[in-house]
Scaffold this motif. Sequence first.
Motif, PDB file in Angstrom:
ATOM      1  N   VAL A 270      27.764  10.639   9.312  1.00 45.82           N
ATOM      2  CA  VAL A 270      26.887   9.595   8.780  1.00 45.82           C
ATOM      3  C   VAL A 270      26.195   8.984   9.989  1.00 45.82           C
ATOM      4  CG1 VAL A 270      26.740   7.392   7.568  1.00 45.82           C
ATOM      5  CG2 VAL A 270      28.384   9.138   6.801  1.00 45.82           C
ATOM      6  N   VAL A 271      24.863   9.071  10.003  1.00 42.47           N
ATOM      7  CA  VAL A 271      24.055   8.534  11.105  1.00 42.47           C
ATOM      8  C   VAL A 271      23.232   7.391  10.537  1.00 42.47           C
ATOM      9  CG1 VAL A 271      22.313   9.079  12.835  1.00 42.47           C
ATOM     10  CG2 VAL A 271      23.913  10.851  12.089  1.00 42.47           C
ATOM     11  N   TYR A 272      23.194   6.269  11.256  1.00 44.51           N
ATOM     12  CA  TYR A 272      22.460   5.122  10.739  1.00 44.51           C
ATOM     13  C   TYR A 272      21.819   4.318  11.863  1.00 44.51           C
ATOM     14  CZ  TYR A 272      26.600   2.288  11.947  1.00 44.51           C
ATOM     15  OH  TYR A 272      27.624   1.661  12.608  1.00 44.51           O
ATOM     16  N   ARG A 273      20.832   3.504  11.433  1.00 44.99           N
ATOM     17  CA  ARG A 273      20.112   2.641  12.378  1.00 44.99           C
ATOM     18  C   ARG A 273      19.910   1.280  11.730  1.00 44.99           C
ATOM     19  NH1 ARG A 273      13.974   3.597  14.430  1.00 44.99           N
ATOM     20  NH2 ARG A 273      13.767   1.641  15.560  1.00 44.99           N
ATOM     21  N   VAL A 274      20.659   0.301  12.183  1.00 45.75           N
ATOM     22  CA  VAL A 274      20.571  -1.060  11.657  1.00 45.75           C
ATOM     23  C   VAL A 274      20.581  -2.040  12.817  1.00 45.75           C
ATOM     24  CG1 VAL A 274      21.707  -0.485   9.470  1.00 45.75           C
ATOM     25  CG2 VAL A 274      23.079  -1.273  11.390  1.00 45.75           C
ATOM     26  N   GLY A 275      20.227  -3.264  12.515  1.00 42.93           N
ATOM     27  CA  GLY A 275      20.275  -4.291  13.548  1.00 42.93           C
ATOM     28  C   GLY A 275      19.057  -4.263  14.439  1.00 42.93           C
ATOM     29  N   PRO A 276      18.936  -5.265  15.266  1.00 40.72           N
ATOM     30  CA  PRO A 276      17.730  -5.375  16.098  1.00 40.72           C
ATOM     31  C   PRO A 276      17.698  -4.333  17.217  1.00 40.72           C
ATOM     32  CG  PRO A 276      19.292  -7.108  16.644  1.00 40.72           C
ATOM     33  CD  PRO A 276      19.866  -6.371  15.474  1.00 40.72           C
TER      34      PRO A 276
END
Length: 177
Positions: free
Chosen positions: A58-64
Motif C-alpha cells: 500500500v503506497v500513499y501520499r498524505v500530509g504537507p
Amino acid sequence: MKWAIAALLGLLLAGCAQTSRVQNEPVQSTASVRASLEALGALFEQPGSPDQSQSRLVVYRVGPDNLSGATGVFVDGTYHASIVQGAWSQLCYRPGPVNLGARQMQVGTRAKDLFDSITALPLIGGQIHYFRVMQENGYPVLKPVTQVQALRDLVGARQQMHTISRVAQDCIRSVSP
C-alpha cells in the motif's frame, strides 16, 4: 479534364461543408469533461492479508509536502501508479527482494529518465507492507511505515484511480484455518 477538376472541386466543397457542420456542433464544456475524469475513488479501508505466495503493498501520499504534481511509483522498474496528495494505491506482488522507485512528475513537463529515489527491501509473503511518500531534499522517497502509523495517516485518503498499473497481480486472499 474539366470533369476531373469539377469532381475534385465538388469533393473539396463537400469536405468544407462537413467541416463547417462539425464546427457548429455543441462541444462539451471543460467542466463536464473534468467531471468524467475522476482521478480519486473510494476512501481507504484496511485490506485483508494476502496469501503466503504474495505480499500486498500500500503506497500513499498524505500530509504537507512541497512536491508539485504526482509521484510516479515503480516496482522493479515497472510503472505502478502516479500518486497525488491525499491518495493511495495498492498492489500484490511476489515475496522477496524488491526495488521501489519514486519519480516526481509534473503535467506538461518532459518525463525524467531516472528515479528520484529507490527503496530496496525484502517483501514478506502473507503480509501487508505500507509505504508513505515523504519529501527529502526536495525529492520523493518511499518510506516503509508501520501498519499503526499507516492506518492513522490514511484516514480520509482516497484511492488513486486514473492510471493502470503495469505491475499489479490479482490478489489472492489468505484463507484462515
